[in-house]
Design a protein around this motif. Structure first.
Motif, mmCIF file in Angstrom:
data_model
loop_
_atom_site.group_PDB
_atom_site.id
_atom_site.type_symbol
_atom_site.label_atom_id
_atom_site.label_comp_id
_atom_site.label_asym_id
_atom_site.label_seq_id
_atom_site.Cartn_x
_atom_site.Cartn_y
_atom_site.Cartn_z
ATOM 1 N N ILE A 127 -4.149 3.182 4.798
ATOM 2 C CA ILE A 127 -3.908 3.333 6.366
ATOM 3 C C ILE A 127 -2.634 2.677 6.570
ATOM 4 C CG2 ILE A 127 -6.172 3.895 6.995
ATOM 5 C CD1 ILE A 127 -6.650 1.260 8.052
ATOM 6 N N ASP A 128 -2.325 2.496 7.777
ATOM 7 C CA ASP A 128 -0.963 1.531 8.021
ATOM 8 C C ASP A 128 -1.320 0.076 8.082
ATOM 9 O OD1 ASP A 128 0.336 3.917 8.497
ATOM 10 O OD2 ASP A 128 0.325 3.871 10.731
ATOM 11 N N ALA A 129 -2.368 -0.401 8.518
ATOM 12 C CA ALA A 129 -2.601 -1.568 8.418
ATOM 13 C C ALA A 129 -4.132 -2.116 8.383
ATOM 14 C CB ALA A 129 -1.985 -2.287 9.729
ATOM 15 N N ILE A 130 -4.384 -3.162 7.579
ATOM 16 C CA ILE A 130 -6.150 -3.766 7.475
ATOM 17 C C ILE A 130 -5.712 -5.047 8.068
ATOM 18 C CG2 ILE A 130 -6.661 -2.313 5.700
ATOM 19 C CD1 ILE A 130 -6.495 -4.505 3.841
ATOM 20 N N ALA A 131 -6.610 -5.460 8.942
ATOM 21 C CA ALA A 131 -6.829 -6.641 9.434
ATOM 22 C C ALA A 131 -7.281 -7.756 8.388
ATOM 23 C CB ALA A 131 -7.322 -6.764 10.686
ATOM 24 N N ALA A 146 1.667 -5.199 1.992
ATOM 25 C CA ALA A 146 0.380 -5.033 1.389
ATOM 26 C C ALA A 146 0.359 -5.261 -0.282
ATOM 27 C CB ALA A 146 -0.435 -3.897 2.009
ATOM 28 N N TYR A 147 1.582 -4.709 -0.584
ATOM 29 C CA TYR A 147 1.846 -4.814 -2.069
ATOM 30 C C TYR A 147 1.210 -3.768 -2.651
ATOM 31 C CZ TYR A 147 4.860 -8.484 -0.212
ATOM 32 O OH TYR A 147 5.699 -9.075 0.417
ATOM 33 N N CYS A 148 0.282 -4.389 -3.770
ATOM 34 C CA CYS A 148 -0.519 -3.428 -4.445
ATOM 35 C C CYS A 148 -1.750 -2.831 -3.866
ATOM 36 C CB CYS A 148 -0.918 -3.909 -5.670
ATOM 37 S SG CYS A 148 0.365 -4.697 -7.006
ATOM 38 N N LEU A 149 -2.027 -2.855 -2.461
ATOM 39 C CA LEU A 149 -3.094 -2.304 -1.727
ATOM 40 C C LEU A 149 -2.762 -1.069 -1.215
ATOM 41 C CD1 LEU A 149 -4.219 -5.215 0.441
ATOM 42 C CD2 LEU A 149 -5.541 -4.406 -1.319
ATOM 43 N N PRO A 150 -3.689 0.031 -1.082
ATOM 44 C CA PRO A 150 -3.346 1.192 -0.376
ATOM 45 C C PRO A 150 -2.966 1.140 0.814
ATOM 46 C CG PRO A 150 -5.488 1.374 -1.487
ATOM 47 C CD PRO A 150 -4.999 -0.266 -1.540
ATOM 48 N N ALA A 151 -2.975 0.184 1.699
ATOM 49 C CA ALA A 151 -2.477 -0.033 2.916
ATOM 50 C C ALA A 151 -1.088 -0.318 2.974
ATOM 51 C CB ALA A 151 -3.430 -1.021 3.865
ATOM 52 N N LYS A 152 -0.266 -0.138 3.895
ATOM 53 C CA LYS A 152 1.106 -0.545 4.084
ATOM 54 C C LYS A 152 1.443 -1.827 4.518
ATOM 55 C CE LYS A 152 2.990 4.256 5.014
ATOM 56 N NZ LYS A 152 3.107 4.960 6.030
ATOM 57 N N HIS A 153 0.413 -2.379 5.503
ATOM 58 C CA HIS A 153 0.805 -3.620 5.835
ATOM 59 C C HIS A 153 -0.798 -4.614 5.874
ATOM 60 C CE1 HIS A 153 4.939 -3.040 7.223
ATOM 61 N NE2 HIS A 153 4.566 -1.791 7.409
ATOM 62 N N VAL A 154 -0.567 -5.705 5.997
ATOM 63 C CA VAL A 154 -1.670 -6.710 6.248
ATOM 64 C C VAL A 154 -1.477 -7.462 7.501
ATOM 65 C CG1 VAL A 154 -3.486 -8.377 5.451
ATOM 66 C CG2 VAL A 154 -2.348 -6.763 3.755
ATOM 67 N N ILE A 155 -2.573 -7.497 8.552
ATOM 68 C CA ILE A 155 -2.116 -8.053 9.715
ATOM 69 C C ILE A 155 -3.257 -9.189 9.551
ATOM 70 C CG2 ILE A 155 -2.198 -8.138 12.282
ATOM 71 C CD1 ILE A 155 -1.309 -5.116 12.227
ATOM 72 N N HIS A 156 -2.548 -10.438 9.254
ATOM 73 C CA HIS A 156 -3.692 -11.706 9.211
ATOM 74 C C HIS A 156 -4.017 -12.345 10.714
ATOM 75 C CE1 HIS A 156 -2.244 -11.518 4.836
ATOM 76 N NE2 HIS A 156 -1.345 -11.171 5.270
#
Ligand SMILES: NC(=O)c1ccc[n+]([C@H]2O[C@H](COP(=O)([O-])OP(=O)(O)OC[C@H]3O[C@@H](n4cnc5c(N)ncnc54)[C@H](O)[C@@H]3O)[C@@H](O)[C@H]2O)c1
Length: 342
Positions: free
Chosen positions: A176-180, A225-235
């Protein structure tokens, strides 16, 4: 960057060759020797006809000197053209010799890797994932189970109900677009969901995080998000409750969800997943955290529903799945549910 350098060097080379050859030919064209032979050299700038072609030229300059200066100019043209050719070919060789970008190595440039990944097609990106993935169409929209004792806190709104999912599983697999991420203030990784996200993303995530200067409780910061399927990580950093929760902890947890959603919509991201922030090591009681999470997301969607397609509550534990299933109908009630209550 190399491509740009290559193009600039080529343009510069062509320009210098053109300017120098124009000067050389201009000099030759004006020399009396050409005039005697009636040579008409094309690149000489056309001038309005003002008498015989020989009327201008190098009056008073010895012939040998004239030939020498034209030879010097032509030699310069030759040298600069050769230099440009060498430069451009060496740039091409340098590019050709470069190994392909490794998205799973801390030796790679994280900015270059991040931009490259964001420019890739879905098919290309899927070759980079370190894990199998779950695409959005495999995550169903939440459906009421029909049996619940929860008193509805909001009016039924089917448009909002279509934007919510409850998914039990590993958040690192969601495409998905982003995982928190339930991070800590260093943003440099740790354990739990934070550890899983960093492992799945690879070392470039930590490299980018190390440039962010940490994160305060309740704040949110976005990375690739690099090698993850998500596009971004929101920390985001949840409150440390260790069992007891006051208004400070409640407000901090609200801020985590709100700031993650605001960061997503500010970056035109439309699908976001949340883990159960703070309910692990940080000890926020899950039965209290679920109310903060659902209320905050409901109220954010009331004002921003056009900017989001899906908010996924990603639970890991069966106990959390049961909690969300029991509380969701109160925050996202549906029409027939309300009628049955009247
Ligand atoms: N849990 C640990 O062993 C551990 C150790 C050190 C640090 N941390 C992390 O804990 C601190 C934050 O505490 P926290 O309670 O907010 O986070 P957390 O301890 O990661 O727990 C948050 C929630 O995420 C759930 N969870 C764990 N893995 C996944 C996964 N792959 N996908 C979806 N959900 C998952 C977990 O069950 C819990 O409900 C940070 O320091 C962070 O680095 C955790």
């Amino acid at each position: 960057m190399q491509v740009m350098a290559l193009q600039i060097s080529r343009i510069a080379a062509r320009a210098s060759v053109c300017v120098l050859s124009r000067i050389a030919f201009q000099a030759a064209a004006n020399s009396p020797a050409c005039a005697r032979r009636g040579v008409n050299i094309a690149c000489a700038r056309p001038r309005r006809f003002s008498g015989s072609p020989a009327s201008s030229g190098w009056r008073g300059v010895p012939v040998l000197t004239r030939c020498r200066s034209v030879a010097v100019l032509l030699g310069t043209v030759g040298v600069s053209a050769a230099a440009a050719a060498v430069l451009s070919s060496s740039a091409v060789c340098a590019m050709a010799a470069r190994p392909p970008l490794n998205f799973d190595s801390d030796k790679s440039d994280w900015k270059e890797a991040k931009n490259k990944l964001l420019s890739m097609s879905l098919e290309e990106r899927r070759k980079i994932y370190k894990t199998d993935y779950i695409s959005l169409d495999q995550v169903p929209v939440w459906k009421h189970s029909g049996t619940t004792s929860a008193k509805p806190f909001y009016k039924a709104n089917d448009e909002l109900n279509q934007k919510i999912s409850l998914f039990r599983g590993d958040i690192t697999k969601l495409e998905i677009d982003a995982i928190a991420n339930a991070a800590n203030k260093t943003l440099l990784g740790g354990g739990g969901v934070d550890g899983a996200i960093h492992r799945g993303a690879g070392p470039l995530l930590r490299k980018e995080c190390s440039t962010l200067g940490g994160c305060e409780t309740g704040e949110a910061k976005i990375t690739g998000a690099y090698c993850l399927p998500a596009k971004h990580v929101i920390h985001t950093v949840g409150p440390i409750a260790h069992g007891s929760v006051g208004e400070t902890e409640r407000q901090a947890l609200r801020d985590c969800y709100n700031n993650c959603l605001h960061t997503a919509t500010k970056n035109q991201l439309r699908t976001v997943a949340f883990p159960c922030i703070s309910t692990g090591v940080y000890g926020y009681p899950p039965e209290q955290a679920v109310e903060v999470a659902l209320k905050t997301v409901r109220e954010y969607l009331e004002d921003n529903s056009a900017q989001l397609d899906r908010v996924i509550f990603c639970v890991f534990l069966k106990s959390d799945e049961n909690l969300y299933n029991s509380q969701l109908p109160a925050y996202f009630p549906k029409d027939e549910f309300l009628k049955s209550k009247l």
